[in-house]
Write a protein that holds these residues in place. Structure first.
Motif, PDB file in Angstrom:
ATOM      1  N   ALA A 180      11.124  10.938  -3.499  1.00  0.00           N
ATOM      2  CA  ALA A 180       9.999  10.517  -2.574  1.00  0.00           C
ATOM      3  C   ALA A 180      10.087   8.890  -2.746  1.00  0.00           C
ATOM      4  CB  ALA A 180       8.622  10.795  -3.554  1.00  0.00           C
ATOM      5  N   ARG A 181      10.219   8.340  -3.888  1.00  0.00           N
ATOM      6  CA  ARG A 181      10.595   6.849  -3.791  1.00  0.00           C
ATOM      7  C   ARG A 181      11.658   6.310  -2.930  1.00  0.00           C
ATOM      8  NH1 ARG A 181       6.297   4.493  -6.352  1.00  0.00           N
ATOM      9  NH2 ARG A 181       5.695   5.381  -8.163  1.00  0.00           N
ATOM     10  N   GLN A 182      12.635   7.068  -2.623  1.00  0.00           N
ATOM     11  CA  GLN A 182      13.562   6.583  -1.796  1.00  0.00           C
ATOM     12  C   GLN A 182      13.240   6.864  -0.078  1.00  0.00           C
ATOM     13  OE1 GLN A 182      17.153   5.902  -2.553  1.00  0.00           O
ATOM     14  NE2 GLN A 182      17.167   5.226  -0.688  1.00  0.00           N
ATOM     15  N   GLN A 183      12.380   7.617  -0.319  1.00  0.00           N
ATOM     16  CA  GLN A 183      11.815   7.991   1.305  1.00  0.00           C
ATOM     17  C   GLN A 183      10.913   6.964   1.655  1.00  0.00           C
ATOM     18  OE1 GLN A 183       9.727  11.705   1.646  1.00  0.00           O
ATOM     19  NE2 GLN A 183       9.647  11.466   3.773  1.00  0.00           N
ATOM     20  N   ILE A 184       9.932   6.519   0.733  1.00  0.00           N
ATOM     21  CA  ILE A 184       9.064   5.415   0.891  1.00  0.00           C
ATOM     22  C   ILE A 184       9.777   4.190   1.287  1.00  0.00           C
ATOM     23  CG2 ILE A 184       7.307   3.642  -0.156  1.00  0.00           C
ATOM     24  CD1 ILE A 184       6.531   6.413  -1.868  1.00  0.00           C
ATOM     25  N   ASP A 185      10.729   3.722   0.539  1.00  0.00           N
ATOM     26  CA  ASP A 185      11.492   2.329   0.644  1.00  0.00           C
ATOM     27  C   ASP A 185      12.474   2.503   1.538  1.00  0.00           C
ATOM     28  OD1 ASP A 185       9.733   1.422  -1.253  1.00  0.00           O
ATOM     29  OD2 ASP A 185      11.635   0.952  -2.732  1.00  0.00           O
ATOM     30  N   SER A 186      12.698   3.945   2.407  1.00  0.00           N
ATOM     31  CA  SER A 186      13.546   3.738   3.525  1.00  0.00           C
ATOM     32  C   SER A 186      13.131   3.805   4.718  1.00  0.00           C
ATOM     33  CB  SER A 186      14.662   5.048   3.460  1.00  0.00           C
ATOM     34  OG  SER A 186      15.164   5.392   2.037  1.00  0.00           O
ATOM     35  N   GLY A 187      11.772   3.401   4.874  1.00  0.00           N
ATOM     36  CA  GLY A 187      11.048   3.309   5.959  1.00  0.00           C
ATOM     37  C   GLY A 187       9.601   3.277   6.015  1.00  0.00           C
ATOM     38  N   ILE A 188       9.079   4.233   5.059  1.00  0.00           N
ATOM     39  CA  ILE A 188       7.634   4.695   5.252  1.00  0.00           C
ATOM     40  C   ILE A 188       7.040   3.248   5.131  1.00  0.00           C
ATOM     41  CG2 ILE A 188       5.757   5.500   4.116  1.00  0.00           C
ATOM     42  CD1 ILE A 188       7.510   8.008   3.780  1.00  0.00           C
ATOM     43  N   CYS A 189       7.377   2.442   4.030  1.00  0.00           N
ATOM     44  CA  CYS A 189       6.710   1.257   3.679  1.00  0.00           C
ATOM     45  C   CYS A 189       6.668   0.199   4.761  1.00  0.00           C
ATOM     46  CB  CYS A 189       7.129   0.530   2.120  1.00  0.00           C
ATOM     47  SG  CYS A 189       8.816  -0.062   2.339  1.00  0.00           S
ATOM     48  N   ILE A 194       0.848  -1.285   0.073  1.00  0.00           N
ATOM     49  CA  ILE A 194       0.047   0.058  -0.135  1.00  0.00           C
ATOM     50  C   ILE A 194       0.935   1.256  -0.147  1.00  0.00           C
ATOM     51  CG2 ILE A 194      -1.505   1.238   1.632  1.00  0.00           C
ATOM     52  CD1 ILE A 194      -3.119  -1.270   2.220  1.00  0.00           C
ATOM     53  N   ALA A 195       1.859   1.186   0.811  1.00  0.00           N
ATOM     54  CA  ALA A 195       2.712   2.450   0.959  1.00  0.00           C
ATOM     55  C   ALA A 195       3.495   2.527  -0.436  1.00  0.00           C
ATOM     56  CB  ALA A 195       3.831   2.346   2.132  1.00  0.00           C
ATOM     57  N   ARG A 196       4.118   1.526  -0.877  1.00  0.00           N
ATOM     58  CA  ARG A 196       4.938   1.532  -2.099  1.00  0.00           C
ATOM     59  C   ARG A 196       4.163   1.850  -3.449  1.00  0.00           C
ATOM     60  NH1 ARG A 196       7.855  -2.200  -4.333  1.00  0.00           N
ATOM     61  NH2 ARG A 196       9.830  -0.689  -4.299  1.00  0.00           N
ATOM     62  N   THR A 197       3.071   1.156  -3.691  1.00  0.00           N
ATOM     63  CA  THR A 197       2.192   1.518  -5.028  1.00  0.00           C
ATOM     64  C   THR A 197       0.822   1.997  -4.834  1.00  0.00           C
ATOM     65  OG1 THR A 197       1.408  -0.825  -4.866  1.00  0.00           O
ATOM     66  CG2 THR A 197       3.765  -0.361  -5.866  1.00  0.00           C
ATOM     67  N   ARG A 198       0.206   1.729  -3.794  1.00  0.00           N
ATOM     68  CA  ARG A 198      -1.425   2.216  -3.735  1.00  0.00           C
ATOM     69  C   ARG A 198      -1.707   3.326  -3.286  1.00  0.00           C
ATOM     70  NH1 ARG A 198      -1.449  -1.403  -6.781  1.00  0.00           N
ATOM     71  NH2 ARG A 198      -2.322  -3.566  -6.771  1.00  0.00           N
ATOM     72  N   VAL A 199      -1.087   3.869  -2.219  1.00  0.00           N
ATOM     73  CA  VAL A 199      -1.421   5.072  -1.466  1.00  0.00           C
ATOM     74  C   VAL A 199      -0.261   6.252  -1.331  1.00  0.00           C
ATOM     75  CG1 VAL A 199      -2.423   6.226   0.663  1.00  0.00           C
ATOM     76  CG2 VAL A 199      -3.344   4.032  -0.230  1.00  0.00           C
ATOM     77  N   GLY A 200       0.961   5.612  -1.135  1.00  0.00           N
ATOM     78  CA  GLY A 200       2.055   6.315  -0.907  1.00  0.00           C
ATOM     79  C   GLY A 200       2.396   7.438  -1.993  1.00  0.00           C
ATOM     80  N   PRO A 201       2.569   6.862  -3.281  1.00  0.00           N
ATOM     81  CA  PRO A 201       3.153   7.760  -4.024  1.00  0.00           C
ATOM     82  C   PRO A 201       1.894   8.785  -4.465  1.00  0.00           C
ATOM     83  CG  PRO A 201       3.278   5.506  -5.048  1.00  0.00           C
ATOM     84  CD  PRO A 201       2.525   5.472  -3.600  1.00  0.00           C
ATOM     85  N   SER A 202       0.915   8.560  -4.241  1.00  0.00           N
ATOM     86  CA  SER A 202      -0.218   9.609  -4.300  1.00  0.00           C
ATOM     87  C   SER A 202      -0.066  10.730  -3.247  1.00  0.00           C
ATOM     88  CB  SER A 202      -1.542   9.133  -4.320  1.00  0.00           C
ATOM     89  OG  SER A 202      -1.960   8.176  -5.323  1.00  0.00           O
ATOM     90  N   LEU A 203       0.443  10.423  -2.120  1.00  0.00           N
ATOM     91  CA  LEU A 203       0.559  11.371  -1.098  1.00  0.00           C
ATOM     92  C   LEU A 203       1.807  12.049  -0.920  1.00  0.00           C
ATOM     93  CD1 LEU A 203      -1.114   9.266   1.954  1.00  0.00           C
ATOM     94  CD2 LEU A 203      -2.159  10.957   0.560  1.00  0.00           C
ATOM     95  N   ILE A 204       3.015  11.252  -1.199  1.00  0.00           N
ATOM     96  CA  ILE A 204       4.293  11.647  -1.183  1.00  0.00           C
ATOM     97  C   ILE A 204       5.073  12.117  -2.516  1.00  0.00           C
ATOM     98  CG2 ILE A 204       6.727  11.091  -0.492  1.00  0.00           C
ATOM     99  CD1 ILE A 204       5.373   9.366   1.488  1.00  0.00           C
ATOM    100  N   GLY A 205       4.607  11.518  -3.706  1.00  0.00           N
ATOM    101  CA  GLY A 205       5.031  11.901  -4.899  1.00  0.00           C
ATOM    102  C   GLY A 205       5.531  10.508  -5.596  1.00  0.00           C
TER     103      GLY A 205
END
Length: 315
Positions: free
Chosen positions: A223-232, A207-218
């Motif tokens: 942004a992709r680095q940020q998501i895979d660095s801890g948010i996911c 959800i964080a990597r592909t479903r919701v995260g990109p819509s909220l963070i970019g």
């Protein structure tokens, strides 16, 4: 340290339970007890479990040395994850893997690509920004939802193959048709809980990597680095523990008390320096005194199997 945290957890549970019980009695007598307070009472044990599991799973991904070795091994067995994915997540977290930058880390996940018959480009952080979820799914296809369902079914089979024999073994002395039904129901419920825990963890990551995260963070590289660095991982950790709602209220209570000391262990040093050892000793002494006092004066306040055992021994 583990024994101290166990004692502290039990003492805090008894104290908070006593204070809340007095508040409930007082407010009900005054006719001021609200549905929000009633909901809070119901969700306390699930919240303890969910929060504790979030800390434990975060530690399992990033700082596994903070967990007992046997516990770490059991989580790894239940999660059934390729160890290279764990290494990749840690390297993203610590900045060793950077999207769009050549840091020599491509061979790690490209080895997975070979094993799962995926394009080698999927494992290269320069070419794939971000790594496709198909790689995270480990040969179960592109769909995150299908991967979650697949995880659930496999985990359910793994769990019930463990729970059911144990529950049936407990019926050896007094076998009965009703007892067998209860054993089957209990095994199925616990297996569904564990399967949901695992599926929610993985689906939370997706959800964080592909479903919701990109819509909220970019969708830009940072942004992709940020998501895979801890948010996911944080999202998966936040979701997984709420699977405990599948269990009955009594079981939720036991599970919450069981995991809380292990979660606290991820926040405190495994060992104190000799000059600071008094802190651990003091915490253990005060907590043990509190628990024994409750057992003597109000034994029902020490909850769970541990409370029942102490009651038989000390009362």
């Amino acid at each position: 340290m583990d024994l101290t945290l166990f004692a502290v957890t039990r003492a805090v549970d008894a104290l908070v339970g006593e204070l809340w019980s007095r508040r409930e009695t007082r407010r009900k007598a005054a006719g001021k007890w609200t549905q929000i307070e009633n909901l809070a009472s119901t969700l306390t044990d699930p919240s303890i479990f969910a929060t504790s599991c979030a800390l434990i799973m975060w530690a399992w991904i990033y700082t596994p040395d903070r967990l007992p070795r046997s516990y770490n091994k059991w989580i790894k067995s239940a999660a059934a994850v390729d160890h290279r994915l764990l290494i990749a997540l840690r390297r993203c977290r610590w900045g060793e893997i950077k999207y769009g930058v050549e840091t020599g880390q491509a061979p790690l996940l490209q080895g997975m690509c070979k094993d799962y018959n995926l394009p080698l480009s999927y494992g290269d952080p320069v070419q794939s920004i971000p790594f496709p979820c198909e790689l995270v799914h480990m040969a179960t296809g592109k769909s995150c939802e299908y991967h979650a369902l697949s995880r659930w079914s496999r985990s359910f089979i793994w769990a019930i193959s463990t729970y059911l024999p144990i529950n049936l073994l407990l019926l050896v002395r007094r076998p009965s048709k009703d007892g067998a039904k209860r054993a089957l129901k209990s095994s199925a419920r616990s297996s569904a809980f564990l399967a949901s825990f695992i599926a929610l963890f993985y689906y939370g990551i997706c959800i964080a990597r592909t479903r919701v995260g990109p819509s909220l963070i970019g969708t830009h590289t940072s942004a992709r680095q940020q998501i895979d660095s801890g948010i996911c991982v944080g999202t998966g950790c936040m979701f997984c523990g709420w699977s405990v709602l599948i269990e009955n209220a009594g079981r939720r209570k036991e599970l919450g008390i069981f995991v809380a000391p292990r979660a606290l262990a991820t926040l405190f040093p495994r060992r104190y320096l000799w000059e600071n050892q008094w802190r651990e000793n003091a915490a253990f002494a005060v907590s043990t005194a509190a628990v024994f006092t409750y057992i003597a004066e109000n034994p029902e306040r020490v909850r769970g199997v541990f409370g029942k055992v102490l009651k038989k021994v000390l009362v």
